[in-house]
Write an enzyme that holds these catalytic residues in place. Structure first.
Site, short mmCIF file in Angstrom:
data_model
loop_
_atom_site.label_atom_id
_atom_site.label_comp_id
_atom_site.label_asym_id
_atom_site.label_seq_id
_atom_site.Cartn_x
_atom_site.Cartn_y
_atom_site.Cartn_z
N TYR A 10 5.57 46.09 40.96
CA TYR A 10 4.28 46.71 41.25
C TYR A 10 3.64 47.25 39.97
CZ TYR A 10 0.95 50.00 43.44
OH TYR A 10 -0.17 50.70 43.82
N ALA A 11 4.46 47.94 39.16
CA ALA A 11 3.95 48.49 37.90
C ALA A 11 3.40 47.40 37.00
CB ALA A 11 5.06 49.26 37.18
#
Length: 242
Positions: free
Chosen positions: A152-153
């Site tokens: 996600y990051a």
């Protein structure tokens, strides 16, 4: 009301609508995207919302069914929306896992919705955007790294590089491009089973971020006084990054 009077009222409404600024907002059916759409409508914008589910947001709002997981379909989807004074990409979701349990499909899916969809929409809309327009990408405080959220990051970090590059390209036209990066925000995403491996932590101020507060900052960046701000990443996290 006579037909003549009714026609005059309709013409006046149409003229007023043409005078309003127009924003295209993705993820408008819930969470931050919905809060931003509502804020812009309250500020006098017309809003075209793109999402899979249809929200009811009242006068000035038009909804288009859009599949953000299929970026190739988006140019045709927005072909008839007319010039947009602003593009807000707020659609997104989160899948979490630690190393050893990472799912390549989760990374591909999030990259498609967060990055590829933003690229496709900007590519379709910004060339026709009036000079002085706005592009706002919803990132995440997690873009700087958070255990269990590497995939996600990575997708949210990609928005920073893409947005800053667009800001440089579009500066000669007076079009600003910025990223808004919320911390843990009180939205349906927090209850998504796909992120159950990393339950949200209440930030230092003692409350989850209110999506209305995120929308208020978005409204500023998209408004008249955002004209001198571009290429920036604004973190609104309730102190989670302290």
């Amino acid at each position: 009301m006579s037909n003549a009077v009714a026609d005059a009222v309709a013409d006046a409404v149409d003229a007023a609508g043409r005078d309003r600024r127009h924003a295209v907002v993705t993820g408008c059916s819930s969470g931050i995207g919905k809060a931003i759409a509502e804020r812009l409508l309250a500020d006098g914008w017309n809003v075209t919302g793109l999402s899979r589910s249809e929200p009811v947001l009242g006068l000035g709002f038009r909804w288009l069914h859009a599949d953000l997981s299929d970026p190739a379909s988006l140019a045709e989807c927005v072909a008839g929306v007319g010039p947009a004074d602003a593009l807000v990409h707020a659609a997104g979701y989160q899948r979490t896992a630690v190393l050893g349990e990472l799912d390549p499909e989760a990374l591909a899916g999030m990259f498609t919705v967060h990055v590829a969809a933003a690229s496709a929409l900007a590519n379709a809309l910004v060339p026709h955007m009036p000079d002085g327009g706005r592009v706002l990408l919803i990132g995440s405080r997690t873009s700087t790294g958070s255990p269990g959220k590497s995939q996600y990051a990575a997708t949210k970090a990609a928005l920073l590089g893409m947005g800053r590059t667009w800001a440089q390209e579009l500066a000669p036209r007076g079009i600003t491009v910025n990223v808004l990066s919320p911390g843990p925000t009180d939205t349906p995403m927090l209850a998504d089973p796909g992120r159950a491996a990393t339950p949200p932590k209440v930030p230092a101020l003692g409350k989850l971020v209110d999506p209305v507060d995120v929308a208020a900052l978005a409204g500023f960046l998209l408004g008249d006084h955002g004209k001198s701000i571009t290429g920036q990443n604004y973190v609104i996290c309730g102190g989670a990054s302290l």
